[in-house]
Design a protein around this motif. Structure first.
Motif, PDB file in Angstrom:
ATOM      1  N   PRO A 160      25.109  78.708  57.092  1.00  0.00           N
ATOM      2  CA  PRO A 160      25.975  79.847  56.784  1.00  0.00           C
ATOM      3  C   PRO A 160      27.429  79.414  56.672  1.00  0.00           C
ATOM      4  O   PRO A 160      27.920  78.618  57.461  1.00  0.00           O
ATOM      5  CB  PRO A 160      25.780  80.784  57.984  1.00  0.00           C
ATOM      6  CG  PRO A 160      24.855  80.122  58.918  1.00  0.00           C
ATOM      7  CD  PRO A 160      24.366  78.869  58.333  1.00  0.00           C
ATOM      8  N   MET A 184      24.844  84.795  62.245  1.00  0.00           N
ATOM      9  CA  MET A 184      24.756  85.718  61.109  1.00  0.00           C
ATOM     10  C   MET A 184      24.182  87.042  61.601  1.00  0.00           C
ATOM     11  O   MET A 184      23.166  87.050  62.303  1.00  0.00           O
ATOM     12  CB  MET A 184      23.809  85.178  60.037  1.00  0.00           C
ATOM     13  CG  MET A 184      24.180  83.854  59.430  1.00  0.00           C
ATOM     14  SD  MET A 184      22.882  83.313  58.264  1.00  0.00           S
ATOM     15  CE  MET A 184      21.602  82.802  59.413  1.00  0.00           C
ATOM     16  N   ASP A 205      28.760  77.771  51.426  1.00  0.00           N
ATOM     17  CA  ASP A 205      28.578  77.969  49.986  1.00  0.00           C
ATOM     18  C   ASP A 205      29.660  77.273  49.169  1.00  0.00           C
ATOM     19  O   ASP A 205      29.406  76.854  48.031  1.00  0.00           O
ATOM     20  CB  ASP A 205      28.561  79.466  49.657  1.00  0.00           C
ATOM     21  CG  ASP A 205      27.351  80.174  50.246  1.00  0.00           C
ATOM     22  OD1 ASP A 205      26.278  79.556  50.289  1.00  0.00           O
ATOM     23  OD2 ASP A 205      27.485  81.330  50.676  1.00  0.00           O
ATOM     24  N   TYR A 231      25.759  87.610  44.028  1.00  0.00           N
ATOM     25  CA  TYR A 231      26.019  87.353  45.444  1.00  0.00           C
ATOM     26  C   TYR A 231      26.139  88.669  46.207  1.00  0.00           C
ATOM     27  O   TYR A 231      26.293  89.740  45.633  1.00  0.00           O
ATOM     28  CB  TYR A 231      27.291  86.518  45.632  1.00  0.00           C
ATOM     29  CG  TYR A 231      28.579  87.200  45.252  1.00  0.00           C
ATOM     30  CD1 TYR A 231      29.291  87.960  46.175  1.00  0.00           C
ATOM     31  CD2 TYR A 231      29.099  87.094  43.957  1.00  0.00           C
ATOM     32  CE1 TYR A 231      30.481  88.583  45.828  1.00  0.00           C
ATOM     33  CE2 TYR A 231      30.287  87.713  43.610  1.00  0.00           C
ATOM     34  CZ  TYR A 231      30.973  88.459  44.550  1.00  0.00           C
ATOM     35  OH  TYR A 231      32.146  89.079  44.215  1.00  0.00           O
ATOM     36  N   LYS A 281      29.113  87.146  58.958  1.00  0.00           N
ATOM     37  CA  LYS A 281      28.060  86.196  58.607  1.00  0.00           C
ATOM     38  C   LYS A 281      28.314  84.797  59.167  1.00  0.00           C
ATOM     39  O   LYS A 281      27.503  83.896  58.934  1.00  0.00           O
ATOM     40  CB  LYS A 281      27.916  86.116  57.083  1.00  0.00           C
ATOM     41  CG  LYS A 281      27.523  87.424  56.433  1.00  0.00           C
ATOM     42  CD  LYS A 281      26.187  87.959  56.917  1.00  0.00           C
ATOM     43  CE  LYS A 281      25.793  89.215  56.151  1.00  0.00           C
ATOM     44  NZ  LYS A 281      24.549  89.817  56.680  1.00  0.00           N
ATOM     45  N   GLY A 296      23.649  84.262  49.034  1.00  0.00           N
ATOM     46  CA  GLY A 296      23.873  85.197  50.135  1.00  0.00           C
ATOM     47  C   GLY A 296      23.568  86.649  49.834  1.00  0.00           C
ATOM     48  O   GLY A 296      24.315  87.530  50.258  1.00  0.00           O
ATOM     49  N   GLN A 297      22.475  86.915  49.142  1.00  0.00           N
ATOM     50  CA  GLN A 297      22.087  88.295  48.857  1.00  0.00           C
ATOM     51  C   GLN A 297      20.580  88.425  49.000  1.00  0.00           C
ATOM     52  O   GLN A 297      19.827  87.528  48.605  1.00  0.00           O
ATOM     53  CB  GLN A 297      22.525  88.709  47.452  1.00  0.00           C
ATOM     54  CG  GLN A 297      22.759  90.215  47.280  1.00  0.00           C
ATOM     55  CD  GLN A 297      21.500  90.996  46.974  1.00  0.00           C
ATOM     56  OE1 GLN A 297      20.550  90.472  46.398  1.00  0.00           O
ATOM     57  NE2 GLN A 297      21.483  92.260  47.354  1.00  0.00           N
ATOM     58  N   GLY A 333      26.520  87.786  52.203  1.00  0.00           N
ATOM     59  CA  GLY A 333      26.455  86.418  52.698  1.00  0.00           C
ATOM     60  C   GLY A 333      27.589  85.565  52.179  1.00  0.00           C
ATOM     61  O   GLY A 333      27.885  84.494  52.717  1.00  0.00           O
ATOM     62  N   VAL A 334      28.263  86.037  51.132  1.00  0.00           N
ATOM     63  CA  VAL A 334      29.442  85.367  50.588  1.00  0.00           C
ATOM     64  C   VAL A 334      30.728  86.051  51.052  1.00  0.00           C
ATOM     65  O   VAL A 334      31.702  85.391  51.399  1.00  0.00           O
ATOM     66  CB  VAL A 334      29.383  85.331  49.040  1.00  0.00           C
ATOM     67  CG1 VAL A 334      30.752  85.009  48.438  1.00  0.00           C
ATOM     68  CG2 VAL A 334      28.354  84.309  48.573  1.00  0.00           C
ATOM     69  N   ASN A 352      20.424  80.580  50.250  1.00  0.00           N
ATOM     70  CA  ASN A 352      20.487  81.573  51.320  1.00  0.00           C
ATOM     71  C   ASN A 352      19.996  80.908  52.600  1.00  0.00           C
ATOM     72  O   ASN A 352      18.948  80.247  52.577  1.00  0.00           O
ATOM     73  CB  ASN A 352      19.596  82.777  50.977  1.00  0.00           C
ATOM     74  CG  ASN A 352      19.890  83.987  51.854  1.00  0.00           C
ATOM     75  OD1 ASN A 352      20.140  83.858  53.044  1.00  0.00           O
ATOM     76  ND2 ASN A 352      19.849  85.164  51.267  1.00  0.00           N
TER      77      ASN A 352
END
Length: 732
Positions: A262, A622, A265, A340, A724, A198-199, A343-344, A226
């Motif tokens: 999304p 997102m 994770d 990360y 997100k 998530g980056q 997104g996390v 991602n």
């Protein structure tokens, strides 16, 4: 170069811009304002990325937003302007006061502004005020701002971290005892594998691509998870390599690239953990590390073994084979770094994802040794440093005893209001005043429409800023706009030219020296503005020396060193060393300042971090940033890395989901909130745009889609807005 050239043509920057770029992120130069990635001790000829160049040219624009501009435009008129057009008015040049009778900002003298703001603050209960800080203010400014708040009588120090990486600060603190990552830049030269979650460095931190490229070229294996296939993590052409640019060569970055749904994770990491624990009957586990340094492993092992592959595959949208490929890379690497981004962190149970990431790294002892560890990538420059020196609503994280001793007062101990709580207080009427040290708070927060209505009921709003934005147009009953220097401008005080300092995302402290000519003779530094308001608000006190501190920032650093002696020893000397100085990190030394005294292996409640269940017609939204923006600053309308040009009013959706929903490319639709709270939220006029995304999700731009995010939709531990994974429906 195309993006930089476009901004240069648009801004017509001052003659100082080239010299500033030449010195950017180098010893004796300016710390870039675009992100918090570290700067190396051994610098390149050019030590900035496209984002850094854009931010610098934006700051050093020749455009000016003068009193004449405000005389020609009412606030009501300006509210109709776009984010981009508001900032195109240029640098603010004079302190301004909002005049409700004319609906315009009018110029005012600094002393009058300070006196009137101080009088208003004196009339308020300190607990009803918010002192907000965006991520750009220096360590010196941040320390004095936090001191002002506590002398005034509150801990309501909301911070931009509340909206992005507070999940890191709370989540990592809970399980490792350290609120920040454990890696150094040198670790990226020694790791065998890097796992990304998530980056997107291509848009958010392009200078990170250089160590990633070097790692990939020496054989380090990079695995990315991602929902979007971001170009920067697929391949990278080094703009500082003439051979690569001329020959068209590129370095492959990610050996494996997977697109999970999304918020899934946790399930991804659970699958990898299943393989690691089962492989060779557990022989790959670092049992010595787990036994000596960790607690909770056996319960976690049972949880992992009891979780079915069917549930993992259903949640992630990935196959068991996909996750085995990733697990093989992890198992065959001696040293692994976990990276990360938001997104996390921006999910309802984002803190559980961070805990799972720590679990995964702990299985093979990948925390607290060279070439391994956690490396969250922060967005704002110095947002991490602000927390270090006292910008915190949590009094237990601040050495109040030292403040009591140094300044001879009793600091408030009542927990303060973070961003979400501050917004709730504005809606309820509990919060009466807001002072903003930079940023664009009204535009950045969730629940935009409700918040703008509530905002105007406050008694006082003060904005310390460099350029016009929407937050300056949604005013309290008394509203002030106070222009300040940018970091790259010369800051000359009574004691001579001043230097400030920043902390990067790897806990390195760096000096930053501005030399450009200020945009206006009427500008003040952030420290001078804070000191001016504080002097007008607080009674005189022998230990409080605002004038001395404004004249010599070195004296502020002496105060920081006295307050945090373990981290800032010999501060005024060490901050000039190439690469900065490391302020220390106990978890890096395998000293766990947790409740148990050990690294805590935790168990997630479920396999996704969204906080809501899937349902027919419901999508996980997102929100994204383009490569032509920095947070709420919109440089232009070219998101070339994703192939989107000329607009930000788009709904990204996979072709399969388009077909299932009966949509066609270019069709205009609305997104409506599917939160189960009875409040209608809608954003319309979005053009359906086919895009490579996993099933069951859609995407669009921040901050345009912020109105769809309920205030209540936030990380359960840290209260970070869950931007997100927002529940929405599409209305044609």
């Amino acid at each position: 170069m195309r993006g930089i050239a476009s901004i240069a043509r648009q801004e017509r920057p001052s003659s100082d811009a080239l010299d500033t770029l030449r010195r950017l992120n180098k010893p004796g130069g300016v710390m870039c304002t675009s992100c918090a990635w570290t700067r190396p001790a051994d610098t390149h000829i050019v030590e900035f990325c496209e984002n850094g160049a854009k931010a610098t040219l934006w700051d050093l624009t020749s455009r000016r937003c003068t009193p004449e501009f405000f005389a020609n435009h009412s606030v009501t008129e300006l509210r109709e302007w776009s984010d981009h057009d508001l900032e195109q008015a240029g640098r603010l040049t004079h302190p301004m006061r909002y005049d409700a009778a004319s609906d315009k900002y009018v110029p005012v003298g600094w002393e009058e502004a300070f006196a009137q703001i101080g009088k208003a603050l004196q009339a308020l209960d300190p607990q009803s005020t918010i002192f907000y800080a965006s991520g750009r203010a220096s360590l010196e400014t941040s320390y004095l701002y936090a001191l002002f708040a506590r002398l005034y009588g509150h801990n309501n120090l909301a911070d931009s971290s509340n909206m992005c990486h507070e999940t890191t600060s709370v989540g990592l603190k809970k399980v490792t005892g350290s609120a920040v990552g454990t890696c150094s830049l040198d670790d990226f030269t020694k790791c065998d594998a890097i796992f990304f979650f998530g980056q997107n460095p291509g848009t958010n931190s392009p200078r990170l691509l250089h160590p990633l490229r070097q790692a990939a070229k020496r054989g380090c294996r990079i695995v990315t998870f991602n929902p979007i296939r971001e170009k920067g993590l697929i391949e990278f052409r080094n703009p500082q390599s003439p051979m690569e640019m001329l020959a068209g060569g590129k370095t492959r970055i990610s050996e494996l690239y997977f697109q999970p749904r999304p918020g899934s994770d946790i399930a991804v990491m659970m699958g990898i953990c299943k393989y690691v624990i089962a492989e060779k009957d557990g022989a790959l586990l670092d049992t010595a590390f787990l036994e000596e340094h960790c607690t909770g492993f056996e319960a976690f092992r049972a949880k992992v073994e009891a979780t079915s592959w069917e549930d993992i595959e259903a949640e992630t949208g990935l196959s068991r084979h996909d996750l085995k490929q990733a697990a093989d890379v992890y198992c065959n690497a001696d040293r692994v770094i976990g990276v990360y981004g938001m997104g996390v962190t921006q999910h309802v149970r984002g803190f559980e994802t961070i805990g799972m990431f720590v679990n995964l790294l702990a299985l093979r002892g990948n925390i607290g040794r060279e070439g391994a560890g956690m490396s969250p990538v922060r967005g704002h420059s110095n947002v991490q440093g602000q927390r270090t020196v006292g910008i915190s609503e949590k009094p237990e994280l601040v050495p109040l005893d030292r403040l009591r001793s140094i300044f001879n007062f009793d600091p408030p101990t009542q927990p303060g209001l973070a961003t979400v709580e501050a917004c709730e207080g504005m809606i309820s009427g509990k919060v009466k005043a807001f002072i903003g040290l930079g940023g664009n708070f009204v535009r950045a927060i969730p629940e935009t429409e409700r918040m703008e209505a509530a905002w105007q009921n406050m008694a006082l709003t003060v904005q310390i800023a460099t350029r016009l934005n929407r937050s300056h147009l949604i005013n309290g009953k008394s509203a002030w706009l106070l222009p300040c220097l940018v970091r790259s401008e010369a800051d000359v005080q009574a004691g001579g030219p001043q230097v400030v300092s920043m902390e990067d995302s790897m806990s390195q402290i760096h000096a930053s020296i501005g030399k450009a000519k200020p945009a206006s003779a009427f500008l003040k530094s952030e420290i001078a503005i804070i000191a001016g308001i504080a002097k007008a608000t607080l009674p005189p006190k022998d230990e409080i020396k605002w004038d001395e501190w404004t004249a010599d920032y070195g004296k502020v650093r002496d105060l920081i060193e006295a307050t945090y002696p373990d981290m800032f020893a010999d501060y005024n000397t060490r901050m000039y060393q190439p690469g900065g100085f490391f302020r220390g990190n106990a978890a890096r030394e395998r000293i766990w300042k947790t409740d148990s005294g050990k690294l805590e292996i935790t168990m997630p409640e479920g396999l996704n971090s969204c906080g809501f269940a899937d349902a027919p017609g419901r999508y996980r939204l997102m929100t994204l940033r383009s490569n032509d923006q920095f947070n709420t600053t919109i440089y232009g309308y070219s998101d070339r890395l994703r192939g989107i040009e000329g607009t930000r009013d788009v709904l990204l959706i996979s072709p399969a989901e388009m077909e299932a929903a009966g949509l066609v490319a270019g069709q205009l639709v609305s997104l409506v909130s599917d939160a189960e709270d009875g409040i209608h939220r809608e954003v319309g006029g979005l053009a359906v745009t086919p895009f490579d995304l996993p099933r069951g999700c859609v995407a669009g731009y921040y901050p345009e889609l912020n109105p769809l995010i309920p205030l209540s939709h936030h990380d359960k531990l840290a209260q970070t807005p869950a931007s997100k994974s927002v529940p929405v429906r599409i209305v044609a």
